[in-house]
Scaffold this motif. Structure first.
Motif, short mmCIF file in Angstrom:
data_model
loop_
_atom_site.label_atom_id
_atom_site.label_comp_id
_atom_site.label_asym_id
_atom_site.label_seq_id
_atom_site.Cartn_x
_atom_site.Cartn_y
_atom_site.Cartn_z
N GLY A 195 24.77 22.72 24.47
CA GLY A 195 25.83 22.14 24.35
C GLY A 195 25.86 20.63 25.28
O GLY A 195 24.77 20.40 25.77
N THR A 196 26.88 20.27 25.63
CA THR A 196 27.24 19.33 26.57
C THR A 196 28.12 19.70 27.70
O THR A 196 29.24 20.05 27.61
N LYS A 197 27.54 19.58 29.00
CA LYS A 197 28.31 19.63 30.22
C LYS A 197 28.85 18.21 30.74
O LYS A 197 27.89 17.27 30.66
N THR A 198 29.84 18.16 31.30
CA THR A 198 30.54 16.88 31.59
C THR A 198 31.06 16.82 33.23
O THR A 198 31.32 17.84 33.81
N TRP A 199 30.87 15.56 33.80
CA TRP A 199 31.42 15.19 35.09
C TRP A 199 32.61 14.12 34.65
O TRP A 199 32.01 13.18 34.09
N GLU A 200 33.68 14.31 35.10
CA GLU A 200 34.67 13.42 34.76
C GLU A 200 35.86 13.46 35.51
O GLU A 200 36.17 14.73 36.10
N TRP B 225 27.23 27.34 35.09
CA TRP B 225 25.92 26.82 35.31
C TRP B 225 24.73 27.50 35.19
O TRP B 225 23.65 27.06 34.99
N LYS B 226 24.93 28.97 35.34
CA LYS B 226 23.65 30.04 35.61
C LYS B 226 22.75 29.72 34.13
O LYS B 226 21.66 29.77 34.49
N GLU B 227 23.49 29.78 33.06
CA GLU B 227 22.47 29.70 31.83
C GLU B 227 21.91 28.36 31.62
O GLU B 227 20.96 28.23 30.68
N GLY C 222 17.09 18.72 29.27
CA GLY C 222 18.18 17.84 28.40
C GLY C 222 18.21 16.37 28.69
O GLY C 222 17.27 16.04 29.31
N VAL C 223 19.30 16.02 28.10
CA VAL C 223 19.53 14.41 28.23
C VAL C 223 20.67 14.37 29.25
O VAL C 223 21.72 14.78 29.09
N LEU C 224 20.35 13.42 30.52
CA LEU C 224 21.39 13.28 31.33
C LEU C 224 21.64 11.74 31.20
O LEU C 224 20.90 10.81 31.12
N SER D 40 20.81 13.45 19.41
CA SER D 40 21.93 12.93 18.34
C SER D 40 23.43 13.62 19.04
O SER D 40 24.25 12.60 18.88
N ALA D 41 23.42 14.80 19.48
CA ALA D 41 24.58 15.31 20.19
C ALA D 41 25.11 14.60 21.47
O ALA D 41 26.34 14.12 21.39
N ALA D 42 24.15 14.11 22.03
CA ALA D 42 24.47 13.41 23.30
C ALA D 42 24.77 11.99 22.82
O ALA D 42 25.62 11.42 23.36
N ASP D 43 24.36 11.34 21.92
CA ASP D 43 24.88 10.18 21.38
C ASP D 43 26.23 9.99 20.81
O ASP D 43 27.04 9.18 20.98
#
Length: 184
Positions: A12-17, A80-82, A88-90, A141-144
């Motif tokens: 999936g996607t992890k975020t910093w915000e 974050w362990k898994e 991935g795409v940063l 595609s998911a990142a976009d």
């Protein structure tokens, strides 16, 4: 509110915000390009340096987590362990940063706890390295899609925000209508 950065993998996607919902910052960002070289001894005894290209690009940064902002500090670290060891795409500021990156490590330091052992604050440090692994097109595609959802066109006022708007100025509205009526 736009995300500072995202990391998208098959998980999936992890975020910093920094927003009303989540405060996970991104600081101490660093990256490097390093030459890959070999030293050879020449016949005359002088050292020759052979350039072999570039080492894999590295990226590192940290986040300061605070429970006072509603973050479960320990759960965030453990989540974050898994993700560690995944490629991935940063994306930073909505733009892909570097090549595909492998999350090599997530470490925690400066942990502050209360008397019950609850983590009140901590610093998470992330280390990424360029990966040779191919990324599934679905991940890109998911990142976009995640970044497109954060575009200015998709941002709207909430019902609460709309209700708080000031009513239109009656005198100004009347003046505008009379001017428009006279000009026609």
């Amino acid at each position: 509110m736009p995300k500072l950065a995202t990391f998208t993998t098959e998980l999936g996607t992890k975020t910093w915000e920094i927003s009303a919902d989540k405060i996970v910052d991104l600081k101490d960002f660093s990256t490097a390009y390093t030459a890959k070289t070999d030293d050879n001894e020449a016949v005359e005894g002088a050292t020759l340096t052979n350039e072999r290209g570039l080492e894999k690009q590295t990226v590192s940064f940290s986040s300061q987590l605070l429970a006072v902002f509603g973050v479960d500090v320990r759960a965030e670290f453990e989540s974050w362990k898994e993700w560690t060891g995944k490629t991935g795409v940063l994306k930073i500021g909505g733009k892909t940063f570097g090549p595909n990156l492998l999350l090599k490590s997530v470490s925690v330091s400066d942990i502050m706890m209360n008397n019950d052992g609850r983590w009140l604050a901590a610093a998470l440090s992330f280390e990424f390295e360029e990966s040779d692994e191919q990324i599934d097109a679905g991940i890109i595609s998911a990142a976009d899609a995640a970044n497109a959802a954060e575009s200015a066109a998709s941002i709207t006022a909430t019902t609460e925000e709309k209700a708080q708007r000031k009513p239109p100025n009656a005198a100004l509205t009347a003046a505008m209508n009379s001017k428009a009526g006279g000009a026609v």
